[in-house]
Design a protein around this motif. Sequence first.
Motif, PDB file in Angstrom:
ATOM      1  N   LEU A 360      17.365  11.189 -10.236  1.00 28.20           N
ATOM      2  CA  LEU A 360      17.804  12.156  -9.244  1.00 28.20           C
ATOM      3  C   LEU A 360      19.009  12.952  -9.735  1.00 28.20           C
ATOM      4  CD1 LEU A 360      17.327  13.210  -6.348  1.00 28.20           C
ATOM      5  CD2 LEU A 360      18.935  11.460  -5.552  1.00 28.20           C
ATOM      6  N   ASP A 361      19.974  12.280 -10.356  1.00 28.57           N
ATOM      7  CA  ASP A 361      21.166  12.919 -10.914  1.00 28.57           C
ATOM      8  C   ASP A 361      21.360  12.439 -12.341  1.00 28.57           C
ATOM      9  OD1 ASP A 361      22.082  14.374  -8.604  1.00 28.57           O
ATOM     10  OD2 ASP A 361      22.595  12.431  -7.737  1.00 28.57           O
ATOM     11  N   GLY A 362      21.837  13.333 -13.201  1.00 26.47           N
ATOM     12  CA  GLY A 362      22.081  12.983 -14.596  1.00 26.47           C
ATOM     13  C   GLY A 362      20.963  13.348 -15.532  1.00 26.47           C
ATOM     14  N   GLN A 363      19.905  13.986 -15.034  1.00 23.96           N
ATOM     15  CA  GLN A 363      18.754  14.272 -15.889  1.00 23.96           C
ATOM     16  C   GLN A 363      19.035  15.343 -16.938  1.00 23.96           C
ATOM     17  OE1 GLN A 363      19.243  15.007 -12.676  1.00 23.96           O
ATOM     18  NE2 GLN A 363      17.473  16.058 -11.781  1.00 23.96           N
ATOM     19  N   TYR A 364      20.097  16.146 -16.741  1.00 22.60           N
ATOM     20  CA  TYR A 364      20.387  17.203 -17.708  1.00 22.60           C
ATOM     21  C   TYR A 364      20.910  16.636 -19.034  1.00 22.60           C
ATOM     22  CZ  TYR A 364      19.785  20.413 -13.837  1.00 22.60           C
ATOM     23  OH  TYR A 364      19.257  21.115 -12.784  1.00 22.60           O
ATOM     24  N   ARG A 365      21.324  15.390 -19.067  1.00 22.72           N
ATOM     25  CA  ARG A 365      21.810  14.753 -20.307  1.00 22.72           C
ATOM     26  C   ARG A 365      20.749  13.895 -20.971  1.00 22.72           C
ATOM     27  NH1 ARG A 365      27.049  11.520 -18.752  1.00 22.72           N
ATOM     28  NH2 ARG A 365      26.962  11.142 -21.007  1.00 22.72           N
ATOM     29  N   LEU A 366      19.566  13.874 -20.412  1.00 24.52           N
ATOM     30  CA  LEU A 366      18.532  12.964 -20.908  1.00 24.52           C
ATOM     31  C   LEU A 366      17.607  13.645 -21.906  1.00 24.52           C
ATOM     32  CD1 LEU A 366      17.435  11.131 -17.619  1.00 24.52           C
ATOM     33  CD2 LEU A 366      18.955  10.281 -19.412  1.00 24.52           C
ATOM     34  N   VAL A 367      17.061  12.808 -22.785  1.00 25.40           N
ATOM     35  CA  VAL A 367      15.941  13.168 -23.650  1.00 25.40           C
ATOM     36  C   VAL A 367      14.913  12.061 -23.520  1.00 25.40           C
ATOM     37  CG1 VAL A 367      17.308  14.516 -25.278  1.00 25.40           C
ATOM     38  CG2 VAL A 367      17.026  12.055 -25.648  1.00 25.40           C
ATOM     39  N   ASN A 368      13.736  12.317 -23.993  1.00 29.36           N
ATOM     40  CA  ASN A 368      12.686  11.317 -23.884  1.00 29.36           C
ATOM     41  C   ASN A 368      13.084  10.059 -24.667  1.00 29.36           C
ATOM     42  OD1 ASN A 368      10.175  10.483 -22.919  1.00 29.36           O
ATOM     43  ND2 ASN A 368       9.186  10.952 -24.861  1.00 29.36           N
ATOM     44  N   GLY A 369      13.072   8.888 -24.007  1.00 23.66           N
ATOM     45  CA  GLY A 369      13.413   7.618 -24.628  1.00 23.66           C
ATOM     46  C   GLY A 369      14.880   7.256 -24.556  1.00 23.66           C
ATOM     47  N   ALA A 370      15.706   8.078 -23.930  1.00 24.57           N
ATOM     48  CA  ALA A 370      17.142   7.781 -23.860  1.00 24.57           C
ATOM     49  C   ALA A 370      17.385   6.550 -23.008  1.00 24.57           C
ATOM     50  CB  ALA A 370      17.885   8.980 -23.279  1.00 24.57           C
ATOM     51  N   ARG A 371      18.423   5.795 -23.365  1.00 20.79           N
ATOM     52  CA  ARG A 371      18.828   4.633 -22.574  1.00 20.79           C
ATOM     53  C   ARG A 371      19.602   5.123 -21.347  1.00 20.79           C
ATOM     54  NH1 ARG A 371      22.284   0.934 -26.137  1.00 20.79           N
ATOM     55  NH2 ARG A 371      23.056   2.954 -26.886  1.00 20.79           N
ATOM     56  N   VAL A 372      19.415   4.439 -20.214  1.00 23.41           N
ATOM     57  CA  VAL A 372      20.061   4.859 -18.976  1.00 23.41           C
ATOM     58  C   VAL A 372      20.737   3.671 -18.312  1.00 23.41           C
ATOM     59  CG1 VAL A 372      18.411   6.740 -18.591  1.00 23.41           C
ATOM     60  CG2 VAL A 372      17.948   4.490 -17.605  1.00 23.41           C
ATOM     61  N   ARG A 373      21.702   4.008 -17.483  1.00 26.09           N
ATOM     62  CA  ARG A 373      22.364   3.028 -16.614  1.00 26.09           C
ATOM     63  C   ARG A 373      22.280   3.557 -15.189  1.00 26.09           C
ATOM     64  NH1 ARG A 373      27.642   3.560 -17.873  1.00 26.09           N
ATOM     65  NH2 ARG A 373      28.130   4.683 -15.937  1.00 26.09           N
ATOM     66  N   ILE A 374      21.701   2.764 -14.293  1.00 25.27           N
ATOM     67  CA  ILE A 374      21.488   3.201 -12.908  1.00 25.27           C
ATOM     68  C   ILE A 374      22.754   2.939 -12.103  1.00 25.27           C
ATOM     69  CG2 ILE A 374      20.105   2.908 -10.828  1.00 25.27           C
ATOM     70  CD1 ILE A 374      17.793   2.022 -12.607  1.00 25.27           C
ATOM     71  N   ASP A 375      23.355   3.997 -11.611  1.00 23.46           N
ATOM     72  CA  ASP A 375      24.551   3.899 -10.757  1.00 23.46           C
ATOM     73  C   ASP A 375      24.173   4.133  -9.311  1.00 23.46           C
ATOM     74  OD1 ASP A 375      26.035   3.465 -13.028  1.00 23.46           O
ATOM     75  OD2 ASP A 375      26.768   5.543 -13.171  1.00 23.46           O
ATOM     76  N   GLN A 376      25.069   3.724  -8.415  1.00 22.07           N
ATOM     77  CA  GLN A 376      24.875   4.020  -6.995  1.00 22.07           C
ATOM     78  C   GLN A 376      25.174   5.496  -6.745  1.00 22.07           C
ATOM     79  OE1 GLN A 376      23.674   2.025  -4.643  1.00 22.07           O
ATOM     80  NE2 GLN A 376      23.378   0.442  -6.211  1.00 22.07           N
ATOM     81  N   PRO A 377      24.398   6.158  -5.904  1.00 22.51           N
ATOM     82  CA  PRO A 377      24.656   7.579  -5.624  1.00 22.51           C
ATOM     83  C   PRO A 377      25.979   7.766  -4.895  1.00 22.51           C
ATOM     84  CG  PRO A 377      22.985   6.734  -4.127  1.00 22.51           C
ATOM     85  CD  PRO A 377      23.249   5.645  -5.138  1.00 22.51           C
ATOM     86  N   THR A 378      26.614   8.916  -5.135  1.00 24.18           N
ATOM     87  CA  THR A 378      27.835   9.243  -4.422  1.00 24.18           C
ATOM     88  C   THR A 378      27.520   9.598  -2.976  1.00 24.18           C
ATOM     89  OG1 THR A 378      27.667  11.574  -5.049  1.00 24.18           O
ATOM     90  CG2 THR A 378      28.873  10.105  -6.545  1.00 24.18           C
ATOM     91  N   ALA A 379      28.539   9.732  -2.157  1.00 27.16           N
ATOM     92  CA  ALA A 379      28.332  10.027  -0.738  1.00 27.16           C
ATOM     93  C   ALA A 379      27.603  11.357  -0.561  1.00 27.16           C
ATOM     94  CB  ALA A 379      29.668  10.056   0.002  1.00 27.16           C
ATOM     95  N   GLY A 380      28.001  12.374  -1.340  1.00 30.02           N
ATOM     96  CA  GLY A 380      27.356  13.683  -1.227  1.00 30.02           C
ATOM     97  C   GLY A 380      25.894  13.612  -1.640  1.00 30.02           C
ATOM     98  N   SER A 381      25.619  12.890  -2.731  1.00 33.94           N
ATOM     99  CA  SER A 381      24.231  12.802  -3.190  1.00 33.94           C
ATOM    100  C   SER A 381      23.390  12.023  -2.193  1.00 33.94           C
ATOM    101  CB  SER A 381      24.198  12.110  -4.562  1.00 33.94           C
ATOM    102  OG  SER A 381      24.902  12.876  -5.511  1.00 33.94           O
ATOM    103  N   ALA A 382      23.997  10.965  -1.615  1.00 29.69           N
ATOM    104  CA  ALA A 382      23.224  10.161  -0.665  1.00 29.69           C
ATOM    105  C   ALA A 382      22.867  10.959   0.572  1.00 29.69           C
ATOM    106  CB  ALA A 382      24.031   8.910  -0.283  1.00 29.69           C
ATOM    107  N   SER A 383      23.833  11.723   1.094  1.00 35.34           N
ATOM    108  CA  SER A 383      23.540  12.525   2.283  1.00 35.34           C
ATOM    109  C   SER A 383      22.496  13.590   1.991  1.00 35.34           C
ATOM    110  CB  SER A 383      24.825  13.175   2.811  1.00 35.34           C
ATOM    111  OG  SER A 383      25.356  14.050   1.854  1.00 35.34           O
ATOM    112  N   ALA A 384      22.557  14.201   0.811  1.00 36.20           N
ATOM    113  CA  ALA A 384      21.557  15.200   0.453  1.00 36.20           C
ATOM    114  C   ALA A 384      20.188  14.580   0.329  1.00 36.20           C
ATOM    115  CB  ALA A 384      21.959  15.894  -0.859  1.00 36.20           C
ATOM    116  N   ALA A 385      20.116  13.364  -0.243  1.00 35.77           N
ATOM    117  CA  ALA A 385      18.836  12.694  -0.381  1.00 35.77           C
ATOM    118  C   ALA A 385      18.277  12.303   0.993  1.00 35.77           C
ATOM    119  CB  ALA A 385      18.989  11.441  -1.251  1.00 35.77           C
ATOM    120  N   ASP A 386      19.176  11.897   1.906  1.00 36.85           N
ATOM    121  CA  ASP A 386      18.733  11.546   3.253  1.00 36.85           C
ATOM    122  C   ASP A 386      18.149  12.751   3.959  1.00 36.85           C
ATOM    123  OD1 ASP A 386      19.548   8.981   2.833  1.00 36.85           O
ATOM    124  OD2 ASP A 386      21.502   9.205   3.823  1.00 36.85           O
ATOM    125  N   LYS A 387      18.810  13.932   3.796  1.00 36.21           N
ATOM    126  CA  LYS A 387      18.282  15.146   4.422  1.00 36.21           C
ATOM    127  C   LYS A 387      16.923  15.499   3.846  1.00 36.21           C
ATOM    128  CE  LYS A 387      22.713  17.219   5.654  1.00 36.21           C
ATOM    129  NZ  LYS A 387      23.628  18.359   5.434  1.00 36.21           N
TER     130      LYS A 387
END
Length: 389
Positions: A360-387
């Motif tokens: 949902l967030d952080g995809q602009y830094r990704l490439v195929n096969g990149a390692r990721v760390r799943i963080d909790q969404p911020t308050a703004g991101s969570a409210s936007a996702a809820d809407k």
Amino acid sequence: MKRSSGIAAAVTVVVVLTGGYFLLEQTGRDNARAAAAASPAGPVVPITITVAEKKDVPVFVRGIGTVQAYKTVQVKSRVDGQIVKIAFEEGQDVKAGDPLFQIDPRPFKALLEQAQAAKQRDEAQLAGAQLDLDRYSKLIGSGFQSRQTYDQQKTTVEALKGSIAADQAQIDTAQLNLAYSDIRAPIDGRTGQRFVDLGNLVQAGQGTNLVTITQIKPIFVNFTIPQYANHNLRKNQARHPLTVLAYSADDSFKLAEGEVTLVDNQIDTATGTLRLKASFENLDERLWPGEFVNVRLQLSVRKDAITVPQRAIMQGPNGYYAYVVKPDLTAERRDVEVVAQQDGLAIIGKGFAAGEKVVLDGQYRLVNGARVRIDQPTAGSASAADKAG
């Protein structure tokens, strides 16, 4: 001999130690290479995720509408006179038949009494003339009364009957004008601004508007949609009533829900749009006459559609794509087919399955096969996702 043996032993020890050192160094290098080969290259990218959901999604056609009162009446006087009473307050809800204005009734009562008296006089004259006519009819055969006198008396009786009919018409007119002096609400609704005050003289011929009453429960919304939606509109309208959602002018919140009551009989060739009218109960009075609203006409519902928040989808030179998080916490780029985008949601035709984790967030830094760390969404991101959800 002893000295030679000591030197040989020392050399042996040095050789053994040197060989052990090089062996340990080589083992460390091999382990580092193995560790590097076992893990993907590049830094770990922090991201937040959403889950692709399967849900029923309504299919909307959008338009812009204007709220219109269900009924509007401009209250005017039908007789001349002075206003002696006002029986309502501006902005008051009234029922049909409630008193609004009272015009001085005394002139109309006087005319009514005058017409009633004239009728009584003519009825008395008619009674006497009728008695004379009856006597003349008995005497005409014996010769004591002439035919001419009889005919004249008969004419008098008929004339008096006509006068009585005219008197009754005058009475009806006077009664009607007297009723018109008591101005009452013609419909249920809400009064607006009052345009005349107590004591003013009004004249029917001037057509002065005294007050406007509007019925706002229920209420209409007139709106237009593009002409290309006409086919689906007609097809779905034949199956079931079409739901209309009215949103605020800034499209931030829903005001009311109603149904289509009218589809215009032609398309406006100048604008290429089709005009419709929807009816709303408006019990909470959230719609107000003259207000501009955003309208969403629901044509149908997509059953079990795969959806993700719209901002999880990216667009490249070859179309839409997104990143999916695999079980080993690596990102996989997926080409997706976006069927529609509405209300912050992207409806996916191909590319995702329900339950897959999508970045949902952080995809602009990704490439195929990149390692990721799943963080909790911020308050703004969570409210936007809820809407979006």
